[in-house]
Scaffold this motif. Structure first.
Motif, PDB file in Angstrom:
ATOM      1  N   LEU A 239      40.886  40.972  51.336  1.00 14.96           N
ATOM      2  CA  LEU A 239      41.462  41.743  50.240  1.00 14.96           C
ATOM      3  C   LEU A 239      42.424  40.891  49.419  1.00 14.96           C
ATOM      4  O   LEU A 239      42.458  40.976  48.184  1.00 14.96           O
ATOM      5  N   ARG A 240      43.204  40.064  50.097  1.00 16.44           N
ATOM      6  CA  ARG A 240      44.136  39.187  49.368  1.00 16.44           C
ATOM      7  C   ARG A 240      43.380  38.200  48.474  1.00 16.44           C
ATOM      8  O   ARG A 240      43.757  37.959  47.325  1.00 16.44           O
ATOM      9  N   GLU A 241      42.308  37.630  49.025  1.00 20.00           N
ATOM     10  CA  GLU A 241      41.538  36.667  48.235  1.00 20.00           C
ATOM     11  C   GLU A 241      40.860  37.346  47.042  1.00 20.00           C
ATOM     12  O   GLU A 241      40.775  36.763  45.947  1.00 20.00           O
ATOM     13  N   LEU A 242      40.390  38.560  47.245  1.00 20.31           N
ATOM     14  CA  LEU A 242      39.777  39.296  46.140  1.00 20.31           C
ATOM     15  C   LEU A 242      40.806  39.586  45.046  1.00 20.31           C
ATOM     16  O   LEU A 242      40.522  39.462  43.848  1.00 20.31           O
ATOM     17  N   HIS A 243      42.016  39.952  45.464  1.00 18.74           N
ATOM     18  CA  HIS A 243      43.093  40.225  44.514  1.00 18.74           C
ATOM     19  C   HIS A 243      43.387  38.987  43.657  1.00 18.74           C
ATOM     20  O   HIS A 243      43.489  39.067  42.417  1.00 18.74           O
ATOM     21  N   VAL A 244      43.483  37.838  44.324  1.00 19.41           N
ATOM     22  CA  VAL A 244      43.746  36.598  43.589  1.00 19.41           C
ATOM     23  C   VAL A 244      42.591  36.280  42.649  1.00 19.41           C
ATOM     24  O   VAL A 244      42.791  35.861  41.492  1.00 19.41           O
TER      25      VAL A 244
END
Length: 665
Positions: A239-244
């Motif tokens: 989820l963090r990587e998708l957000h970035v």
């Protein structure tokens, strides 16, 4: 024309024939039908029916009520049986009843069949159709007329399957560049399940695909807030990587501007690791050992297992959790955490069957499908994880037999185990012995609790505190928390309190954390053991400590080399201990080795033993609490009666204090 019959329990309980709902009767009769439909085609005992229908609120005569409801249900089911193309009825089997019907006539079982069949579909369009049909069977909360623990477990398992199926369907739709229905369905579902990160990720991708990027970012922010409030955790790496990627406009070249979604499991990927410790200190060598073990090539089929063992309070769980967070990227299918309760005072150690049930439920297996027998559940667990890359942390194990059924059977899954004893019964696994922190590391750990100016102003007092804590992180953390809560105290004040044996343990307790709480489980396991040798070892422990803490004269007490500068650390050999305990050397050594196994003694060399000062103080308290005998400085020591009652009668008689009173266990 054949009748179309459907028993509906994924929402309000209904019996429908050709789309027309039949009157089943009042709520409790609906509950009986639902309880039978969950296990359609399988007999359910009357006692199980009563528990499912009423839970702890059963009427005075539950069997009579069950019989009455069954009779009326038979009449209601008879309406649909007029058309012979459908078999639907209730039959008696032994001490229970069975709903006689093709399981796919029950919406729950058709739902599960469609999901399972979709896994084997070669065409994405076919897979989407099957998953969409499964999701359309959902009409609301399953089994709404049932209460109690069984219903809650069953509902949770069904809901987990629904979330997993929704994620699988959404991923297929996005793969075919069809984001609109995904937005429509997942907006409400993700709102109801904000902690289901795979759903949130799919919804964010779909929102971006239809040009609603701001809503996708808002979705991430809401999820992050929910995770922090409820779990004290941050979103997972996906989820963090998708957000970035959304912020940078780097979603990829796939149709609709989407990067290909990773194939989801049928349940949210487990992310069960407790939060990492912000005050974790030291252990660089051990962390390298853990990392190297999991990076090394394994022989074909060999399990990847490493055990961390060491005495109470030395920081085994903290090291395992810290290492697991560092390793988590290697295991993209999730991380499982299970406390085996080997260090619990209030609860018994977790049985393998219950441990397996918890792991299987976390992996999306519905609770009713989990076998009750440990060996059957272990086979299912190994099958479920066979194609996954999972990291499993088994914390606070008691012995190898508790751990063995919980181990995955494939090298792609890794397991970290913590225990006080070395788990040699697990075979050829990695072993890391965890010892105390050095004085310098102990001072650094104190510095994580108080500011640098305060620490640097009194370096000698800080070192004295670290030495009195004997390098145990649990003691150092309690000392640090105490200093943090008393900012006006000079460090020398606490160092002075720790010099006093009568005040040391009191000052190494804070908010339920400390040396006493850490050692209590070790002591309890010995004193409550069914093995008389272990109970005898517990009494020997207190006698050795009473001699050590009172600093008896070596010549009269038979215990050698008490290090007064180390606050009561006692070193002695098996001959000296046998003389104190008035036992043959072989019997005394047997008791001493049990104490070493329980981490209540150390043995650096064969026949040589060491008891730390904190252990000695704790044992002295146990002697007083358990038997009411004081141990005062200057006493000449504890004495046992002559002979060997352990070998003669499987009991041990222990004398303590000047009165020489005897007790047997």
């Amino acid at each position: 024309m054949a009748d179309h019959v459907l028993v509906r329990i994924l929402g309000p309980v209904e019996l429908a024939v050709n789309g027309r709902s039949l009157d089943v009767g009042p709520r409790q009769r609906q509950a009986v039908l639902a309880a039978l439909a969950v296990d359609a085609g399988t007999p359910v005992s009357i006692d199980a029916l009563a528990e499912r229908v009423w839970g702890d609120d059963a009427p005075d005569a539950p069997r009579s009520a069950i019989y009455a409801h069954i009779a009326r249900l038979r009449r209601a089911l008879g309406v649909s049986a007029d058309v012979r193309t459908v078999q639907l009825g209730l039959s008696r089997h032994g001490a229970g009843y069975r709903l006689d019907v093709d399981r796919r006539v029950v919406d729950l079982h058709r739902f599960r069949w469609l999901i399972e069949t979709s896994r084997h579909a070669e065409d994405s369009a076919d897979r989407i159709l099957m998953l969409r049909e499964a999701l359309d069977l959902w009409r609301g909360e399953p089994l709404p007329v049932l209460g109690g623990e069984w219903a809650a477990r069953t509902r949770a398992g069904i809901q987990s399957q629904y979330i997993g199926a929704s994620a699988a369907w959404a991923a297929e739709e996005l793969r075919l560049a069809n984001p609109e229905p995904v937005v429509d369905r997942l907006t409400q579902l993700a709102g109801s399940h904000p902690l289901a990160e795979p759903l949130v990720a799919l919804l964010m991708r779909a929102l971006c695909a239809v040009g609603r990027t701001a809503e996708a970012l808002r979705c991430y922010a809401d999820t992050r807030e929910q995770l922090a409030d409820r779990l004290g955790a941050e979103p997972g790496p996906e989820l963090r990587e998708l957000h970035v990627a959304i912020l940078r406009g780097e979603l990829g070249e796939a149709p609709g501007g989407l990067a290909p979604a990773r194939e989801p499991s049928l349940g949210p990927e487990p992310r069960q690791l407790p939060a990492d410790l912000s005050r974790f200190t030291g252990r660089a060598r051990e962390l390298v050992r853990v990392s190297e073990w999991f990076a090394a090539d394994r022989p074909d089929g060999a399990a990847t297992v490493l055990a961390i063992h060491g005495p109470a309070g030395v920081g085994k769980s903290a090291l395992a959790i810290h290492a697991a967070h560092r390793l988590s990227r290697r295991y993209p299918d999730g991380q499982l955490y299970l406390d085996l309760r080997g260090s619990s005072l209030d609860l018994p150690p977790l049985e393998p069957a219950e441990g397996l049930a918890r792991l299987l439920r976390a992996l999306g297996v519905p609770a009713p499908s989990v076998p009750a027998q440990a060996d059957e559940a272990a086979v299912m667990f190994r099958s479920v994880v066979a194609a996954k890359r999972l990291l499993l942390v088994l914390d606070n194990a008691v012995e190898a037999t508790q751990v063995r059924p919980l181990l995955p059977g494939v090298p792609d899954c890794a397991t970290l185990v913590t225990s006080r004893r070395a788990l040699v019964g697990l075979g050829d696994i990695g072993q890391v012995h965890l010892g105390p922190l050095s004085v310098a590391e102990g001072v650094r750990l104190l510095g994580r609790w108080i500011d640098d100016d305060r620490l640097s102003a009194e370096p000698e007092a800080a070192a004295a505190i670290a030495r009195r804590c004997e390098g145990l992180p649990v003691a150092l953390s309690a000392a640090g928390a105490r200093l943090s809560a008393r900012p006006a105290w000079p460090l020398a004040e606490l160092a002075g309190r720790l010099r006093d044996p009568d005040r040391r343990l009191d000052n190494l307790e804070f908010d339920g954390v400390g040396v006493r709480a850490s050692l209590a489980a070790c002591w309890q396991q010995l004193t409550l053991s069914a093995d008389p040798t272990e109970r005898a070892a517990a009494d020997a422990f207190t006698l050795l400590a009473s001699a050590g803490v009172a600093e008896f004269d070596n010549a009269s007490a038979g215990v050698a080399e008490f290090d007064n500068a180390s606050a009561g650390v006692a070193e002695f050999d098996n001959v000296s201990a046998a003389r104190l305990l008035q036992r043959p050397v072989a019997v005394a050594e047997r008791l001493l080795e049990r104490l070493v196994d329980a981490r209540l003694l150390e043995s650096a060399l064969p026949g040589r033993y060491r008891m730390g000062g904190l252990l000695g103080l704790y044992a002295r308290e146990r002697l007083v609490d358990r038997h009411g005998y004081g141990v005062e400085k200057g006493q000449t020591g504890a004495r046992l009666p002559a002979g060997d009652p352990l070998a003669a009668a499987d009991t041990v008689g222990v004398w303590a204090g000047r009165g020489g009173a005897l007790w047997d266990i």
